[in-house]
Design a protein around this motif. Sequence first.
Motif, mmCIF file in Angstrom:
data_model
loop_
_atom_site.group_PDB
_atom_site.id
_atom_site.type_symbol
_atom_site.label_atom_id
_atom_site.label_comp_id
_atom_site.label_asym_id
_atom_site.label_seq_id
_atom_site.Cartn_x
_atom_site.Cartn_y
_atom_site.Cartn_z
ATOM 1 N N GLY A 13 0.851 -1.183 0.000
ATOM 2 C CA GLY A 13 0.000 0.000 0.000
ATOM 3 C C GLY A 13 0.887 1.233 0.000
ATOM 4 O O GLY A 13 2.116 1.126 0.085
ATOM 5 N N TRP A 14 0.273 2.394 -0.095
ATOM 6 C CA TRP A 14 1.067 3.638 -0.119
ATOM 7 C C TRP A 14 0.695 4.494 1.073
ATOM 8 O O TRP A 14 -0.451 4.929 1.214
ATOM 9 C CB TRP A 14 0.830 4.418 -1.408
ATOM 10 N N VAL B 133 5.192 -1.506 -2.146
ATOM 11 C CA VAL B 133 4.367 -2.066 -3.214
ATOM 12 C C VAL B 133 3.095 -1.228 -3.259
ATOM 13 O O VAL B 133 2.276 -1.270 -2.335
ATOM 14 C CB VAL B 133 4.022 -3.542 -2.958
ATOM 15 N N GLY B 134 2.950 -0.416 -4.296
ATOM 16 C CA GLY B 134 1.826 0.507 -4.340
ATOM 17 C C GLY B 134 1.257 0.653 -5.728
ATOM 18 O O GLY B 134 1.792 0.109 -6.709
ATOM 19 N N PRO B 135 0.161 1.395 -5.839
ATOM 20 C CA PRO B 135 -0.435 1.646 -7.155
ATOM 21 C C PRO B 135 0.595 2.295 -8.089
ATOM 22 O O PRO B 135 1.396 3.136 -7.651
ATOM 23 C CB PRO B 135 -1.589 2.605 -6.837
ATOM 24 N N PRO B 136 0.594 1.923 -9.356
ATOM 25 C CA PRO B 136 1.592 2.445 -10.306
ATOM 26 C C PRO B 136 1.653 3.967 -10.369
ATOM 27 O O PRO B 136 2.699 4.524 -10.717
ATOM 28 C CB PRO B 136 1.146 1.846 -11.643
ATOM 29 N N PHE C 99 -3.788 -3.802 -7.027
ATOM 30 C CA PHE C 99 -4.305 -4.754 -6.038
ATOM 31 C C PHE C 99 -5.688 -5.282 -6.401
ATOM 32 O O PHE C 99 -6.146 -6.263 -5.826
ATOM 33 C CB PHE C 99 -4.345 -4.098 -4.651
ATOM 34 N N HIS C 100 -6.360 -4.626 -7.311
ATOM 35 C CA HIS C 100 -7.712 -5.059 -7.676
ATOM 36 C C HIS C 100 -7.697 -6.070 -8.820
ATOM 37 O O HIS C 100 -8.752 -6.610 -9.177
ATOM 38 C CB HIS C 100 -8.562 -3.847 -8.079
ATOM 39 N N LYS C 101 -6.520 -6.332 -9.367
ATOM 40 C CA LYS C 101 -6.427 -7.238 -10.503
ATOM 41 C C LYS C 101 -5.834 -8.567 -10.045
ATOM 42 O O LYS C 101 -4.671 -8.647 -9.654
ATOM 43 C CB LYS C 101 -5.553 -6.619 -11.603
ATOM 44 N N SER D 250 -0.558 -13.149 -10.896
ATOM 45 C CA SER D 250 -0.435 -12.549 -9.568
ATOM 46 C C SER D 250 0.787 -13.059 -8.807
ATOM 47 O O SER D 250 1.310 -12.387 -7.920
ATOM 48 C CB SER D 250 -1.700 -12.821 -8.749
ATOM 49 N N ASP D 251 1.262 -14.267 -9.172
ATOM 50 C CA ASP D 251 2.444 -14.837 -8.521
ATOM 51 C C ASP D 251 3.705 -14.026 -8.817
ATOM 52 O O ASP D 251 4.712 -14.139 -8.112
ATOM 53 C CB ASP D 251 2.618 -16.288 -8.995
#
Length: 422
Positions: A30-31, A49-52, A70-72, A77-78
Amino acid sequence: MELDQLERETSTQETDLKEQTKPYLTALIGWSLPAIEAAARLNRPFVVVGPPDFESYAEKHDIAFVGWDFHKLNEGSDLLYKKLKALGAELAVPLYEECVEWAGALNARFREEPRIFNRSLLLRDKGMMKRKAQIAGIKVGVFEEARSIEDVKWFLKRVNEALLKIDGDVYDPIHVKPLDKAGSVGHLAINTEEDVEKLQDQDFPLLMESHLDGQEFSCEAFVHKGKVRFLNITEYIRLGYSNFVPASPSLEEKRPLIEKAVQQLVDAFEIEYGVIHPEYFITPDGTLHFGEVAARVPGGHIFDLIEKAYGFSAYEAQILCSDPNTTDEELELFFPSPTDFDGYAGCLMVHPNTDYVEELNIPEELEEHPFFEKHDLFTPPQGKVAERIGFGNHYGTIFFHGEDSEEMRRLLQLYEEYNFYR
Protein backbone atom coordinates in the motif's frame (compact mmCIF):
# COMPACT_ATOMS: atom_id res chain seq x y z
CA MET A 1 38.88 -32.58 -9.51
CA GLU A 2 37.86 -31.70 -13.05
CA LEU A 3 38.02 -28.00 -13.94
CA ASP A 4 34.40 -27.83 -15.04
CA GLN A 5 33.30 -29.49 -11.75
CA LEU A 6 35.34 -26.94 -9.78
CA GLU A 7 33.76 -24.12 -11.74
CA ARG A 8 30.28 -25.52 -11.06
CA GLU A 9 30.94 -25.82 -7.30
CA THR A 10 32.42 -22.31 -7.20
CA SER A 11 29.40 -20.97 -9.06
CA THR A 12 27.04 -22.74 -6.64
CA GLN A 13 28.92 -21.32 -3.64
CA GLU A 14 28.75 -17.81 -5.11
CA THR A 15 24.99 -18.20 -5.68
CA ASP A 16 24.51 -19.42 -2.11
CA LEU A 17 26.55 -16.47 -0.82
CA LYS A 18 24.45 -14.02 -2.83
CA GLU A 19 21.28 -15.57 -1.38
CA GLN A 20 22.69 -15.23 2.15
CA THR A 21 23.71 -11.61 1.67
CA LYS A 22 20.47 -10.34 0.14
CA PRO A 23 18.96 -7.54 2.23
CA TYR A 24 16.15 -8.50 4.61
CA LEU A 25 13.56 -6.23 3.02
CA THR A 26 10.26 -5.25 4.56
CA ALA A 27 7.58 -4.86 1.88
CA LEU A 28 5.08 -2.14 2.73
CA ILE A 29 1.90 -3.17 0.92
CA GLY A 30 0.00 0.00 0.00
CA TRP A 31 1.07 3.64 -0.12
CA SER A 32 1.47 5.58 3.12
CA LEU A 33 4.03 8.31 3.70
CA PRO A 34 3.89 7.92 7.51
CA ALA A 35 4.62 4.18 7.14
CA ILE A 36 7.49 4.92 4.74
CA GLU A 37 8.94 7.47 7.17
CA ALA A 38 8.55 4.97 10.04
CA ALA A 39 10.48 2.27 8.17
CA ALA A 40 13.23 4.80 7.40
CA ARG A 41 13.47 5.84 11.07
CA LEU A 42 13.83 2.19 12.06
CA ASN A 43 16.78 1.91 9.62
CA ARG A 44 15.14 -1.13 8.04
CA PRO A 45 15.60 -1.71 4.34
CA PHE A 46 12.18 -1.63 2.72
CA VAL A 47 10.36 -1.65 -0.58
CA VAL A 48 6.95 -0.13 -1.22
CA VAL A 49 4.37 -2.07 -3.21
CA GLY A 50 1.83 0.51 -4.34
CA PRO A 51 -0.43 1.65 -7.15
CA PRO A 52 1.59 2.45 -10.31
CA ASP A 53 0.55 6.12 -10.10
CA PHE A 54 3.02 6.61 -7.23
CA GLU A 55 6.05 5.32 -9.15
CA SER A 56 7.28 8.75 -10.33
CA TYR A 57 7.10 10.13 -6.77
CA ALA A 58 9.01 7.10 -5.47
CA GLU A 59 11.72 7.52 -8.10
CA LYS A 60 12.07 11.23 -7.34
CA HIS A 61 12.60 10.50 -3.63
CA ASP A 62 14.72 7.36 -4.06
CA ILE A 63 12.11 5.04 -2.58
CA ALA A 64 12.40 1.41 -3.66
CA PHE A 65 9.09 0.73 -5.37
CA VAL A 66 7.14 -2.01 -7.13
CA GLY A 67 3.97 -0.90 -8.90
CA TRP A 68 0.99 -3.20 -8.48
CA ASP A 69 -2.76 -3.16 -9.14
CA PHE A 70 -4.30 -4.75 -6.04
CA HIS A 71 -7.71 -5.06 -7.68
CA LYS A 72 -6.43 -7.24 -10.50
CA LEU A 73 -6.22 -10.93 -9.66
CA ASN A 74 -5.14 -13.35 -12.41
CA GLU A 75 -2.68 -16.09 -13.24
CA GLY A 76 0.12 -13.49 -13.21
CA SER A 77 -0.43 -12.55 -9.57
CA ASP A 78 2.44 -14.84 -8.52
CA LEU A 79 4.79 -12.36 -10.20
CA LEU A 80 4.58 -10.06 -7.18
CA TYR A 81 6.03 -12.72 -4.89
CA LYS A 82 8.79 -13.49 -7.39
CA LYS A 83 9.70 -9.81 -7.78
CA LEU A 84 9.86 -9.24 -4.04
CA LYS A 85 11.72 -12.45 -3.32
CA ALA A 86 14.32 -11.52 -5.93
CA LEU A 87 14.83 -8.20 -4.14
CA GLY A 88 15.32 -9.95 -0.80
CA ALA A 89 11.94 -9.25 0.79
CA GLU A 90 11.03 -11.53 3.69
CA LEU A 91 8.11 -9.69 5.26
CA ALA A 92 4.92 -8.00 4.01
CA VAL A 93 3.07 -5.37 6.07
CA PRO A 94 -0.50 -4.47 4.95
CA LEU A 95 -1.44 -0.79 5.21
CA TYR A 96 -4.97 -0.76 3.75
CA GLU A 97 -7.99 -3.05 3.63
CA GLU A 98 -7.49 -4.09 0.01
CA CYS A 99 -3.91 -5.13 0.79
CA VAL A 100 -4.61 -7.52 3.68
CA GLU A 101 -4.96 -10.74 1.69
CA TRP A 102 -2.09 -9.76 -0.61
CA ALA A 103 0.16 -9.44 2.45
CA GLY A 104 -1.25 -12.71 3.76
CA ALA A 105 -0.46 -14.50 0.50
CA LEU A 106 3.07 -13.06 0.45
CA ASN A 107 3.84 -13.91 4.07
CA ALA A 108 2.51 -17.42 3.54
CA ARG A 109 5.13 -17.84 0.80
CA PHE A 110 7.92 -16.01 2.63
CA ARG A 111 7.46 -18.13 5.75
CA GLU A 112 6.27 -21.28 3.98
CA GLU A 113 3.12 -21.39 6.13
CA PRO A 114 0.02 -21.65 3.88
CA ARG A 115 -2.41 -21.02 6.74
CA ILE A 116 -1.22 -17.41 7.00
CA PHE A 117 -3.15 -16.67 3.82
CA ASN A 118 -6.30 -18.38 5.15
CA ARG A 119 -6.11 -16.27 8.30
CA SER A 120 -5.91 -13.12 6.20
CA LEU A 121 -9.19 -14.10 4.51
CA LEU A 122 -10.87 -14.19 7.93
CA LEU A 123 -9.98 -10.52 8.29
CA ARG A 124 -11.50 -9.58 4.93
CA ASP A 125 -14.73 -11.59 4.65
CA LYS A 126 -17.15 -10.31 7.28
CA GLY A 127 -19.37 -13.38 7.05
CA MET A 128 -16.48 -15.77 7.57
CA MET A 129 -15.18 -13.49 10.34
CA LYS A 130 -18.46 -13.63 12.27
CA ARG A 131 -18.74 -17.42 11.89
CA LYS A 132 -15.22 -17.96 13.18
CA ALA A 133 -15.86 -15.69 16.16
CA GLN A 134 -19.10 -17.49 16.96
CA ILE A 135 -17.45 -20.91 16.75
CA ALA A 136 -14.81 -19.67 19.21
CA GLY A 137 -17.51 -18.66 21.73
CA ILE A 138 -17.15 -14.91 21.15
CA LYS A 139 -20.42 -13.04 21.67
CA VAL A 140 -21.79 -11.64 18.40
CA GLY A 141 -25.21 -10.52 17.19
CA VAL A 142 -27.50 -12.53 14.92
CA PHE A 143 -26.19 -12.45 11.36
CA GLU A 144 -26.71 -13.92 7.91
CA GLU A 145 -25.57 -13.29 4.37
CA ALA A 146 -28.03 -11.93 1.80
CA ARG A 147 -28.15 -12.40 -1.97
CA SER A 148 -31.35 -10.49 -2.67
CA ILE A 149 -33.79 -7.90 -1.35
CA GLU A 150 -36.14 -10.71 -0.30
CA ASP A 151 -33.41 -12.15 1.94
CA VAL A 152 -33.11 -8.79 3.71
CA LYS A 153 -36.89 -8.44 4.20
CA TRP A 154 -37.09 -11.93 5.63
CA PHE A 155 -34.18 -11.30 8.03
CA LEU A 156 -35.69 -7.99 9.22
CA LYS A 157 -38.97 -9.76 9.93
CA ARG A 158 -37.45 -12.74 11.74
CA VAL A 159 -35.20 -10.62 13.96
CA ASN A 160 -38.15 -8.52 15.08
CA GLU A 161 -40.33 -11.57 15.62
CA ALA A 162 -37.62 -12.87 17.94
CA LEU A 163 -37.80 -9.53 19.78
CA LEU A 164 -41.56 -10.19 20.24
CA LYS A 165 -42.66 -7.26 18.11
CA ILE A 166 -46.33 -7.20 17.19
CA ASP A 167 -48.28 -5.31 14.52
CA GLY A 168 -48.00 -1.58 15.12
CA ASP A 169 -44.68 -1.77 16.99
CA VAL A 170 -41.68 0.11 15.63
CA TYR A 171 -39.12 -2.37 14.32
CA ASP A 172 -35.65 -2.59 15.80
CA PRO A 173 -33.13 -1.86 13.05
CA ILE A 174 -30.88 -4.34 11.35
CA HIS A 175 -27.59 -3.41 9.73
CA VAL A 176 -26.34 -4.36 6.29
CA LYS A 177 -22.81 -3.98 4.98
CA PRO A 178 -20.64 -5.30 2.14
CA LEU A 179 -18.79 -8.52 2.87
CA ASP A 180 -15.33 -7.16 2.08
CA LYS A 181 -15.25 -3.36 2.26
CA ALA A 182 -13.25 -1.30 4.74
CA GLY A 183 -14.87 0.00 7.89
CA SER A 184 -18.26 1.59 7.33
CA VAL A 185 -18.26 1.81 3.55
CA GLY A 186 -21.72 0.74 2.39
CA HIS A 187 -22.96 0.30 5.97
CA LEU A 188 -26.70 1.02 6.22
CA ALA A 189 -29.27 0.82 9.01
CA ILE A 190 -32.55 -0.77 7.87
CA ASN A 191 -35.66 0.09 9.90
CA THR A 192 -38.50 -0.71 7.51
CA GLU A 193 -39.28 -2.71 4.38
CA GLU A 194 -39.27 0.62 2.52
CA ASP A 195 -35.58 0.99 3.50
CA VAL A 196 -34.90 -2.46 2.07
CA GLU A 197 -36.35 -1.42 -1.30
CA LYS A 198 -33.64 1.27 -1.58
CA LEU A 199 -30.94 -1.39 -1.91
CA GLN A 200 -29.53 -1.86 -5.41
CA ASP A 201 -28.42 -5.03 -7.19
CA GLN A 202 -24.79 -3.95 -6.91
CA ASP A 203 -25.10 -3.91 -3.09
CA PHE A 204 -25.28 -7.71 -3.01
CA PRO A 205 -24.02 -10.01 -1.61
CA LEU A 206 -23.96 -8.40 1.81
CA LEU A 207 -23.91 -9.21 5.51
CA MET A 208 -27.02 -8.62 7.64
CA GLU A 209 -26.82 -8.39 11.41
CA SER A 210 -28.98 -7.44 14.35
CA HIS A 211 -28.49 -4.12 16.11
CA LEU A 212 -26.10 -4.21 19.07
CA ASP A 213 -26.76 -1.95 22.04
CA GLY A 214 -24.06 -0.38 24.16
CA GLN A 215 -21.12 1.97 23.81
CA GLU A 216 -19.06 1.35 20.68
CA PHE A 217 -15.28 1.57 20.84
CA SER A 218 -12.25 0.17 19.06
CA CYS A 219 -9.00 -1.37 20.15
CA GLU A 220 -5.64 -1.18 18.47
CA ALA A 221 -3.77 -4.31 19.51
CA PHE A 222 -0.10 -4.75 18.61
CA VAL A 223 0.52 -8.49 18.46
CA HIS A 224 3.79 -10.41 18.40
CA LYS A 225 4.18 -14.19 18.68
CA GLY A 226 0.45 -14.45 19.32
CA LYS A 227 0.55 -12.18 22.39
CA VAL A 228 -0.90 -8.67 22.70
CA ARG A 229 2.11 -6.48 23.51
CA PHE A 230 0.26 -3.16 23.69
CA LEU A 231 -3.45 -2.40 23.69
CA ASN A 232 -4.89 1.02 22.99
CA ILE A 233 -8.60 1.69 23.59
CA THR A 234 -10.15 4.38 21.39
CA GLU A 235 -13.38 5.95 22.61
CA TYR A 236 -15.86 6.83 19.90
CA ILE A 237 -18.04 9.87 20.38
CA ARG A 238 -19.72 9.37 17.02
CA LEU A 239 -18.49 6.58 14.78
CA GLY A 240 -16.73 7.98 11.73
CA TYR A 241 -16.84 11.56 12.99
CA SER A 242 -15.09 11.89 16.35
CA ASN A 243 -12.97 9.86 18.74
CA PHE A 244 -10.20 10.22 21.31
CA VAL A 245 -7.27 8.29 22.81
CA PRO A 246 -6.93 6.88 25.43
CA ALA A 247 -10.47 6.11 26.52
CA SER A 248 -12.10 7.97 29.41
CA PRO A 249 -11.73 6.54 32.95
CA SER A 250 -15.22 5.00 32.84
CA LEU A 251 -14.26 2.88 29.81
CA GLU A 252 -10.63 2.36 30.82
CA GLU A 253 -11.75 0.74 34.08
CA LYS A 254 -13.07 -2.09 31.90
CA ARG A 255 -9.54 -2.66 30.53
CA PRO A 256 -9.02 -6.10 32.17
CA LEU A 257 -12.25 -7.34 30.57
CA ILE A 258 -11.31 -5.81 27.20
CA GLU A 259 -7.75 -7.18 27.30
CA LYS A 260 -9.12 -10.68 27.94
CA ALA A 261 -11.58 -10.33 25.03
CA VAL A 262 -8.91 -9.10 22.59
CA GLN A 263 -6.51 -11.90 23.52
CA GLN A 264 -9.38 -14.38 23.04
CA LEU A 265 -9.90 -12.92 19.56
CA VAL A 266 -6.17 -13.19 18.77
CA ASP A 267 -6.16 -16.82 19.89
CA ALA A 268 -9.36 -17.71 18.02
CA PHE A 269 -8.17 -16.17 14.75
CA GLU A 270 -4.63 -17.53 15.26
CA ILE A 271 -3.14 -14.07 14.75
CA GLU A 272 0.61 -14.17 15.27
CA TYR A 273 2.02 -10.83 14.12
CA GLY A 274 1.03 -7.27 13.29
CA VAL A 275 -1.72 -4.92 14.35
CA ILE A 276 -5.44 -5.61 14.60
CA HIS A 277 -8.26 -3.10 14.95
CA PRO A 278 -11.34 -4.79 16.48
CA GLU A 279 -14.54 -2.93 17.32
CA TYR A 280 -16.77 -3.85 20.24
CA PHE A 281 -19.98 -2.77 21.95
CA ILE A 282 -20.09 -2.75 25.75
CA THR A 283 -23.24 -2.48 27.86
CA PRO A 284 -23.37 -0.81 31.31
CA ASP A 285 -23.20 -4.22 33.00
CA GLY A 286 -19.93 -5.01 31.20
CA THR A 287 -21.27 -7.35 28.51
CA LEU A 288 -19.06 -7.23 25.41
CA HIS A 289 -20.26 -7.89 21.88
CA PHE A 290 -17.76 -8.30 19.06
CA GLY A 291 -18.47 -6.13 16.01
CA GLU A 292 -15.69 -6.78 13.50
CA VAL A 293 -11.92 -6.69 13.17
CA ALA A 294 -9.44 -5.36 10.62
CA ALA A 295 -5.72 -6.05 10.28
CA ARG A 296 -4.32 -2.79 8.92
CA VAL A 297 -3.87 0.87 9.82
CA PRO A 298 -7.16 2.07 11.36
CA GLY A 299 -9.09 5.06 10.11
CA GLY A 300 -10.07 8.07 12.17
CA HIS A 301 -6.44 9.27 12.49
CA ILE A 302 -6.10 6.82 15.39
CA PHE A 303 -2.39 6.14 14.77
CA ASP A 304 -1.75 9.90 14.96
CA LEU A 305 -3.72 10.16 18.19
CA ILE A 306 -1.79 7.25 19.73
CA GLU A 307 1.50 8.99 18.97
CA LYS A 308 0.26 12.26 20.49
CA ALA A 309 -1.01 10.60 23.68
CA TYR A 310 1.59 7.86 24.20
CA GLY A 311 4.68 9.25 22.47
CA PHE A 312 5.49 6.34 20.18
CA SER A 313 4.93 5.88 16.46
CA ALA A 314 2.18 3.34 15.87
CA TYR A 315 3.50 2.90 12.32
CA GLU A 316 6.87 1.85 13.74
CA ALA A 317 5.06 -0.42 16.18
CA GLN A 318 3.17 -2.10 13.35
CA ILE A 319 6.39 -2.82 11.45
CA LEU A 320 8.15 -4.15 14.56
CA CYS A 321 5.24 -6.38 15.54
CA SER A 322 4.83 -7.69 11.99
CA ASP A 323 8.39 -9.01 11.98
CA PRO A 324 8.98 -12.45 13.58
CA ASN A 325 12.64 -11.48 14.06
CA THR A 326 11.83 -8.58 16.41
CA THR A 327 12.96 -9.55 19.91
CA ASP A 328 10.95 -9.39 23.13
CA GLU A 329 13.56 -6.98 24.49
CA GLU A 330 13.02 -4.57 21.59
CA LEU A 331 9.28 -4.55 22.21
CA GLU A 332 9.64 -4.08 25.96
CA LEU A 333 11.83 -1.05 25.34
CA PHE A 334 9.53 0.33 22.66
CA PHE A 335 6.08 0.22 24.30
CA PRO A 336 5.12 2.31 27.34
CA SER A 337 2.66 1.21 30.00
CA PRO A 338 -0.98 1.79 28.93
CA THR A 339 -1.32 4.06 31.96
CA ASP A 340 1.66 6.20 30.95
CA PHE A 341 0.08 8.75 28.63
CA ASP A 342 0.26 12.52 28.13
CA GLY A 343 -3.31 13.78 28.18
CA TYR A 344 -6.11 12.91 25.75
CA ALA A 345 -5.74 13.29 21.98
CA GLY A 346 -8.92 13.64 19.97
CA CYS A 347 -10.09 14.58 16.52
CA LEU A 348 -13.22 15.67 14.70
CA MET A 349 -13.58 14.74 11.05
CA VAL A 350 -15.62 17.42 9.32
CA HIS A 351 -17.98 16.94 6.42
CA PRO A 352 -20.19 19.80 5.18
CA ASN A 353 -23.79 19.75 6.38
CA THR A 354 -24.93 21.27 3.11
CA ASP A 355 -25.07 20.26 -0.54
CA TYR A 356 -23.25 23.42 -1.69
CA VAL A 357 -20.45 25.37 -0.04
CA GLU A 358 -19.45 29.00 -0.35
CA GLU A 359 -17.03 29.58 2.52
CA LEU A 360 -15.17 28.05 5.45
CA ASN A 361 -16.06 29.42 8.88
CA ILE A 362 -13.99 28.56 11.96
CA PRO A 363 -15.20 30.20 15.20
CA GLU A 364 -12.70 32.17 17.26
CA GLU A 365 -13.74 30.43 20.47
CA LEU A 366 -12.65 27.11 18.98
CA GLU A 367 -9.17 28.32 18.03
CA GLU A 368 -8.80 30.03 21.42
CA HIS A 369 -9.75 26.94 23.44
CA PRO A 370 -6.72 25.47 25.26
CA PHE A 371 -7.53 21.98 23.90
CA PHE A 372 -7.42 23.15 20.27
CA GLU A 373 -4.23 21.99 18.58
CA LYS A 374 -4.57 22.39 14.80
CA HIS A 375 -6.83 21.80 11.84
CA ASP A 376 -6.42 21.02 8.17
CA LEU A 377 -9.81 22.26 6.99
CA PHE A 378 -9.57 23.98 3.64
CA THR A 379 -11.69 26.45 1.75
CA PRO A 380 -13.12 24.40 -1.10
CA PRO A 381 -14.00 25.86 -4.46
CA GLN A 382 -17.63 26.89 -4.57
CA GLY A 383 -19.80 24.08 -5.74
CA LYS A 384 -21.54 20.85 -4.96
CA VAL A 385 -20.31 18.79 -2.03
CA ALA A 386 -19.20 15.26 -2.89
CA GLU A 387 -21.43 12.54 -1.52
CA ARG A 388 -19.89 10.91 1.51
CA ILE A 389 -18.96 7.24 1.05
CA GLY A 390 -19.05 5.48 4.41
CA PHE A 391 -17.06 7.72 6.71
CA GLY A 392 -14.42 8.61 4.16
CA ASN A 393 -13.66 11.72 2.10
CA HIS A 394 -14.21 14.19 4.95
CA TYR A 395 -13.17 17.75 4.16
CA GLY A 396 -10.63 18.05 6.95
CA THR A 397 -9.90 17.26 10.56
CA ILE A 398 -9.69 19.28 13.76
CA PHE A 399 -7.23 17.95 16.35
CA PHE A 400 -7.49 18.44 20.10
CA HIS A 401 -5.26 17.66 23.06
CA GLY A 402 -5.96 18.16 26.75
CA GLU A 403 -5.98 16.68 30.25
CA ASP A 404 -9.72 16.22 30.84
CA SER A 405 -11.60 13.45 29.01
CA GLU A 406 -15.00 14.96 29.83
CA GLU A 407 -14.02 18.32 28.34
CA MET A 408 -12.71 16.45 25.31
CA ARG A 409 -16.07 14.71 24.96
CA ARG A 410 -17.96 18.00 25.34
CA LEU A 411 -15.89 19.73 22.65
CA LEU A 412 -16.27 16.91 20.16
CA GLN A 413 -20.02 16.71 20.70
CA LEU A 414 -20.38 20.50 20.50
CA TYR A 415 -18.52 20.97 17.23
CA GLU A 416 -20.05 17.91 15.56
CA GLU A 417 -23.14 20.10 15.18
CA TYR A 418 -21.29 23.21 14.00
CA ASN A 419 -21.55 24.26 10.35
CA PHE A 420 -17.94 24.92 9.37
CA TYR A 421 -18.93 25.07 5.70
CA ARG A 422 -21.65 27.47 4.56
